[in-house]
Design a protein around this motif. Structure first.
Motif, short mmCIF file in Angstrom:
data_model
loop_
_atom_site.label_atom_id
_atom_site.label_comp_id
_atom_site.label_asym_id
_atom_site.label_seq_id
_atom_site.Cartn_x
_atom_site.Cartn_y
_atom_site.Cartn_z
N LEU A 157 36.24 40.00 44.11
CA LEU A 157 37.58 40.31 44.61
C LEU A 157 37.57 40.18 46.13
O LEU A 157 36.69 40.73 46.79
CB LEU A 157 37.96 41.74 44.21
CG LEU A 157 39.33 42.23 44.65
CD1 LEU A 157 40.43 41.54 43.86
CD2 LEU A 157 39.44 43.74 44.48
N THR A 183 32.00 45.43 44.46
CA THR A 183 32.82 44.23 44.56
C THR A 183 32.07 43.19 45.38
O THR A 183 31.25 43.54 46.23
CB THR A 183 34.19 44.50 45.23
OG1 THR A 183 33.95 45.12 46.50
CG2 THR A 183 35.06 45.41 44.38
N THR A 206 41.90 37.02 41.38
CA THR A 206 42.46 36.41 42.58
C THR A 206 43.93 36.08 42.34
O THR A 206 44.39 36.04 41.20
CB THR A 206 41.62 35.20 43.04
OG1 THR A 206 42.01 34.85 44.37
CG2 THR A 206 41.79 34.01 42.12
#
Ligand code: 2AM
Ligand code: CA
Ligand code: CA
Ligand code: CA
Length: 265
Positions: A157, A183, A206
């Motif tokens: 992410l 992440t 995304t």
């Protein structure tokens, strides 16, 4: 249609294109910007796309080609056999780091994915899948993806999506970031999908990708039992831009239900 031959040619041309890119490291790079100052393209992106197009046109004149840099065809539907090519996915990494980028090549027939290749040029790692025949990293067969709990998941992410931005309310993904184990952001959508396929990350989220960014990764991840949808859980549109949510089975349902339900329709 001889899919074995198409697959062999696709792999051969991808490795050759990768070799040319590795050779280019010692030469001067020409860098331009596209839609914004952060949206880069180089002569190597363009030359690599043209390298594929020349070979495909000569060998398969009846096939169509959709490529990021625009040297292919303009398509309004996915009829017949279509090659979907991103010559360098992660151009910013290519320019700044000379690593963390990939070539992405997919072959679709009437909108159905048949062959997906993601080539990590610097590591000489080719992730490949031919639909129904499993997915591989070089010669090693990849195992089917297994379920994982959100607390134990590592997700791909970009920090953009939890700060103020044009595409998503940052308070939607922030609680997910707090819940997961970690992440990561690698800056190449194709590699992040290959990393989901190999289990290095458990999901990838995304907000705006084009077909050449995800066409190959979608085939790889689906082949291993993972899920690839928009953030709303819809199938991806192969001719337009999409939000993209790639995940191991199980985790996809949990993240959709507990976090993404807040998205506006
Ligand atoms: P690219 O390098 O081929 O352009 C970066 O986070 C990832 O998003 C890369 O896979 C990049 O692909 C993709 N991307 C899609 N649209 C982009 C844009 N307009 N600007 C920068 N990266 C973009
Ligand atoms: Ca680009
Ligand atoms: Ca791309
Ligand atoms: Ca690209």
């Amino acid at each position: 249609m001889n899919w074995t031959e198409i697959d062999e040619n696709a792999k051969k041309w991808t490795r050759e294109a990768g070799e040319r890119i590795r050779t280019s490291f010692s030469k001067e790079l020409m860098i331009h910007t596209k839609s914004s100052p952060d949206d880069l393209v180089t002569n190597i992106d363009q030359e690599t796309e043209q390298f594929f197009i020349e070979r495909i046109r000569k060998t398969y004149p009846e096939h169509q080609i959709l490529g990021e840099e625009g040297f292919g065809d303009e398509l309004d539907k996915l009829d017949g056999t279509v090659w979907i090519i991103d010559p360098i996915d992660g151009t910013m990494n290519f320019v700044h780091q000379q690593r963390n980028f990939a070539i992405s090549v997919a072959v679709y027939e009437y909108g159905v994915g048949k062959i997906g290749l993601i080539y990590d040029v610097v590591h000489d790692e080719l992730y490949h899948a031919k639909v129904g025949e499993g997915a591989y990293l070089n010669d090693t067969k990849l195992p089917q993806l297994e379920e994982v709990a959100v607390e134990k998941a590592v997700i791909g992410l970009n920090a953009t999506w939890i700060t103020e931005n044009k595409r998503i309310d940052p308070t939607i993904l922030a609680p997910l970031v707090r819940k997961v184990r970690g992440t990561r952001s690698y800056g190449s959508a194709a590699l992040e999908m290959a990393y989901v396929a190999t289990g290095r990350i458990d999901a990838y989220i995304t907000l705006r990708l084009s077909p050449w960014d995800f066409a190959a990764g979608l085939i790889l991840v689906n082949e291993l039992g993972g899920k690839v949808t928009t953030l709303h859980g819809e199938p991806l549109n192969m001719l337009g831009q999409n939000s993209v949510f790639v995940s191991k089975p199980g985790l996809h349902e949990v993240i959709s239900k507990d976090y993404l339900y807040k998205l506006k329709k």
